[in-house]
Motif scaffolding. Structure first.
Motif, mmCIF file in Angstrom:
data_model
loop_
_atom_site.group_PDB
_atom_site.id
_atom_site.type_symbol
_atom_site.label_atom_id
_atom_site.label_comp_id
_atom_site.label_asym_id
_atom_site.label_seq_id
_atom_site.Cartn_x
_atom_site.Cartn_y
_atom_site.Cartn_z
ATOM 1 N N HIS A 6 0.841 -1.194 0.000
ATOM 2 C CA HIS A 6 0.000 0.000 0.000
ATOM 3 C C HIS A 6 0.875 1.242 0.000
ATOM 4 C CE1 HIS A 6 -3.609 2.426 0.784
ATOM 5 N NE2 HIS A 6 -2.885 3.088 1.676
ATOM 6 N N PHE A 7 0.683 2.117 -0.994
ATOM 7 C CA PHE A 7 1.383 3.397 -1.061
ATOM 8 C C PHE A 7 0.618 4.427 -0.232
ATOM 9 C CE2 PHE A 7 2.896 1.661 -5.208
ATOM 10 C CZ PHE A 7 4.261 1.820 -5.022
ATOM 11 N N ASP A 8 1.278 5.020 0.739
ATOM 12 C CA ASP A 8 0.686 6.094 1.538
ATOM 13 C C ASP A 8 1.284 7.411 1.034
ATOM 14 O OD1 ASP A 8 -0.560 7.633 3.414
ATOM 15 O OD2 ASP A 8 0.636 6.949 5.110
ATOM 16 N N CYS A 9 0.532 8.104 0.163
ATOM 17 C CA CYS A 9 1.057 9.268 -0.566
ATOM 18 C C CYS A 9 0.701 10.580 0.121
ATOM 19 C CB CYS A 9 0.532 9.264 -1.995
ATOM 20 S SG CYS A 9 0.766 7.702 -2.870
ATOM 21 N N PHE A 10 0.928 10.662 1.443
ATOM 22 C CA PHE A 10 0.560 11.869 2.182
ATOM 23 C C PHE A 10 1.447 13.053 1.819
ATOM 24 C CE2 PHE A 10 3.706 9.741 4.819
ATOM 25 C CZ PHE A 10 4.542 10.782 5.204
ATOM 26 N N SER A 11 2.606 12.778 1.203
ATOM 27 C CA SER A 11 3.467 13.853 0.699
ATOM 28 C C SER A 11 3.758 13.630 -0.770
ATOM 29 C CB SER A 11 4.773 13.934 1.494
ATOM 30 O OG SER A 11 5.522 15.091 1.116
ATOM 31 N N GLY A 12 2.771 13.141 -1.484
ATOM 32 C CA GLY A 12 2.929 12.914 -2.910
ATOM 33 C C GLY A 12 3.676 11.642 -3.230
ATOM 34 N N ILE A 13 4.141 11.545 -4.470
ATOM 35 C CA ILE A 13 4.874 10.361 -4.923
ATOM 36 C C ILE A 13 5.712 10.741 -6.129
ATOM 37 C CG2 ILE A 13 2.934 9.588 -6.367
ATOM 38 C CD1 ILE A 13 3.836 6.688 -5.762
ATOM 39 N N SER A 14 6.908 10.191 -6.197
ATOM 40 C CA SER A 14 7.788 10.381 -7.343
ATOM 41 C C SER A 14 8.528 9.076 -7.583
ATOM 42 C CB SER A 14 8.789 11.518 -7.089
ATOM 43 O OG SER A 14 9.658 11.186 -6.019
ATOM 44 N N GLY A 15 9.252 9.007 -8.702
ATOM 45 C CA GLY A 15 9.976 7.787 -9.004
ATOM 46 C C GLY A 15 11.056 7.473 -7.990
ATOM 47 N N ASP A 16 11.857 8.481 -7.615
ATOM 48 C CA ASP A 16 12.942 8.217 -6.660
ATOM 49 C C ASP A 16 12.405 7.932 -5.264
ATOM 50 O OD1 ASP A 16 12.091 10.875 -6.426
ATOM 51 O OD2 ASP A 16 14.025 11.568 -5.696
ATOM 52 N N MET A 17 11.283 8.558 -4.897
ATOM 53 C CA MET A 17 10.667 8.243 -3.607
ATOM 54 C C MET A 17 10.186 6.792 -3.585
ATOM 55 S SD MET A 17 8.485 11.764 -3.097
ATOM 56 C CE MET A 17 7.809 11.483 -1.449
ATOM 57 N N THR A 18 9.663 6.313 -4.708
ATOM 58 C CA THR A 18 9.205 4.929 -4.797
ATOM 59 C C THR A 18 10.368 3.968 -4.613
ATOM 60 O OG1 THR A 18 7.386 5.553 -6.282
ATOM 61 C CG2 THR A 18 8.052 3.235 -6.267
ATOM 62 N N LEU A 19 11.475 4.223 -5.322
ATOM 63 C CA LEU A 19 12.647 3.361 -5.186
ATOM 64 C C LEU A 19 13.160 3.369 -3.744
ATOM 65 C CD1 LEU A 19 14.681 4.170 -8.426
ATOM 66 C CD2 LEU A 19 13.168 2.240 -8.003
ATOM 67 N N GLY A 20 13.233 4.568 -3.147
ATOM 68 C CA GLY A 20 13.714 4.673 -1.776
ATOM 69 C C GLY A 20 12.835 3.919 -0.802
ATOM 70 N N ALA A 21 11.516 4.030 -0.970
ATOM 71 C CA ALA A 21 10.588 3.351 -0.057
ATOM 72 C C ALA A 21 10.699 1.832 -0.182
ATOM 73 C CB ALA A 21 9.157 3.808 -0.338
ATOM 74 N N LEU A 22 10.852 1.329 -1.415
ATOM 75 C CA LEU A 22 10.967 -0.112 -1.606
ATOM 76 C C LEU A 22 12.266 -0.649 -0.994
ATOM 77 C CD1 LEU A 22 9.676 -0.505 -5.284
ATOM 78 C CD2 LEU A 22 8.421 -0.878 -3.162
ATOM 79 N N VAL A 23 13.367 0.084 -1.211
ATOM 80 C CA VAL A 23 14.645 -0.331 -0.622
ATOM 81 C C VAL A 23 14.560 -0.274 0.898
ATOM 82 C CG1 VAL A 23 17.088 0.298 -0.366
ATOM 83 C CG2 VAL A 23 16.024 0.308 -2.635
ATOM 84 N N ASP A 24 13.929 0.776 1.423
ATOM 85 C CA ASP A 24 13.790 0.924 2.875
ATOM 86 C C ASP A 24 12.939 -0.193 3.469
ATOM 87 O OD1 ASP A 24 14.611 2.923 4.959
ATOM 88 O OD2 ASP A 24 12.463 2.924 5.365
ATOM 89 N N ALA A 25 12.012 -0.714 2.654
ATOM 90 C CA ALA A 25 11.110 -1.771 3.134
ATOM 91 C C ALA A 25 11.680 -3.167 2.950
ATOM 92 C CB ALA A 25 9.758 -1.669 2.427
ATOM 93 N N GLY A 26 12.919 -3.259 2.460
ATOM 94 C CA GLY A 26 13.544 -4.582 2.380
ATOM 95 C C GLY A 26 13.985 -5.032 1.016
ATOM 96 N N LEU A 27 13.743 -4.251 -0.048
ATOM 97 C CA LEU A 27 14.231 -4.626 -1.373
ATOM 98 C C LEU A 27 15.758 -4.544 -1.372
ATOM 99 C CD1 LEU A 27 13.930 -5.178 -4.442
ATOM 100 C CD2 LEU A 27 13.697 -2.701 -4.748
#
Length: 399
Positions: A6-27
């Protein structure tokens, strides 16, 4: 159990934010870099670091561009690069779908056909990494279902090569049609075209955090670091509940109407859905003094209630609207597509138990083909289902 993100886009979303969130979550970062290498694109370097955004520690993934392509790329050239890459077929297909969505939006913003859109020679490398990296990351994490919150697009103005533009910019505005969006926080652009295109293509539902057993949470940092604002994208990764039908809280709005021209309801429904409603119905009732009337009922996420109320008060004769929160059980849905008479028809699929699903063609797609071909829409609907069952049969034979 199926893995749900689930994407929680309370501060929007961008490509680099997506990559960072996935890596932070265990990728695993090395797996991401290795997978992107199969694109066979040179001229960039991927890096990561831990940063602070407001009170949140997040992962920042940067694409360091060393050199770009010698000339801008068209959508056809991008498709060729994806086809020739060593990426898994599903990653190729979904990445191409994101680029198609991006090209359509850019085309609308600039008044050209999607096939005529040119992706900038340096920026396209960034786009390749963001788009393919996001899709590949979900694949590597074995995510089967993606949902998202309403998207904070930001406000104010942004600077472009053509001068100041309102936030959201033209491309983001085109991509956001039909999606729940809002503006909050610092006056700046919070959602980028690439980010919106990713979530628009990959997410099957938008709304509050659905029922799930959370295993990991990740935070991906944006480049900007506004004061007193956590500019991050948050992702929740977990398991679907034992029951295939997820429980969600939604707001039901109802009003009784007895003095509105029935011809107006078509426009009312269009504007309700544009405002973020997920369902709307009409039911005949007998009102006081024996007058015939209609109950207009609307379902909307909490964050879209005010926008839906505005439509009800401006476009109908309603003087009051009843609102209350209700829970509904919703089967997870996904989209696939089939070819009918040389044109694409989206198929909505809902899985209700292991090995069993319900499917229905998107009516608007079939209606468009019927109008273009001169055939009855019922025939197009039937052909779409036949084509879908044929693809399901092929999948079963190959597994």
């Amino acid at each position: 159990m199926a893995t749900h993100l689930h994407f929680d886009c309370f501060s929007g979303i961008s490509g680099d934010m997506t990559l960072g969130a996935l890596v932070d979550a265990g990728l695993p970062f090395t797996d991401l870099v290795r997978g992107l290498a199969s694109l066979r694109i040179e001229g960039y370097r991927l890096s990561r670091k831990r940063v602070e955004r407001g009170a949140i520690t997040a992962t920042k993934v940067d694409v360091r561009i060393e050199r770009g392509f010698q000339a801008p790329l068209t959508l056809a050239q991008i498709a060729r690069i994806l086809r020739r890459s060593g990426l898994p077929p599903v990653v190729k297909e979904r990445s191409q779908a994101v680029f198609d969505v991006l090209a359509t939006a850019e085309g609308k913003a600039h008044g050209v056909e999607p096939s005529q859109v040119h992706f900038h020679e340096v920026g396209v490398i960034d786009s390749f990494v963001d788009v393919v990296g996001g899709v590949l990351g979900l694949h590597l994490l074995d995510v089967q279902r993606v949902t998202a919150s309403a998207i904070n697009v930001g406000s104010g103005t942004l600077m472009s090569a053509h001068g100041a533009l309102p936030v959201p910019g033209p491309a983001v505005a085109a991509l956001a049609v039909g999606l729940p969006i809002y503006a909050k926080g610092p006056e700046r652009e919070l959602a980028t075209p690439t980010g919106i295109a990713l979530v628009r293509t990959l997410a099957t539902d938008f709304g509050c955090l659905p029922s799930m057993q959370v295993r990991r949470v990740g935070y991906g940092a944006g480049t900007a670091d506004p004061a007193q604002w956590a500019n991050v994208l948050r992702v929740f990764i977990g398991d679907e509940p034992a029951s295939s039908a997820a429980v969600e809280t939604i707001v039901e709005l109802q009003t009784n109407i007895d003095d509105l021209n029935p011809q107006v309801y078509e426009t009312v429904f269009e504007r309700l859905f544009a405002a973020g409603a997920v369902d709307a119905t009409l039911a005949p009732v007998t009102m006081k003094k024996g007058r015939p009337g209609t109950v207009l009922s609307v379902l909307a996420p909490r964050e879209r209630v005010e926008a839906v109320l505005a439509v009800l008060f401006s476009d109908t004769t309603a003087l009051g609207v009843r609102t209350h929160e209700v829970q509904r059980r919703v089967l997870p849905r996904r989209f696939t597509s089939v070819q009918v008479r040389g044109r694409e028809v989206r198929i909505k699929v809902a899985d209700h138990e292991p090995g069993r699903s319900k499917a229905a063609p998107e009516y608007e797609d079939c209606k468009r083909i019927a109008e273009q071909s001169g055939n009855p829409v019922k025939d197009i609907l039937e052909e779409a289902m036949v084509a879908f069952r044929r693809t399901q049969g092929r999948k079963k034979r190959t597994t």
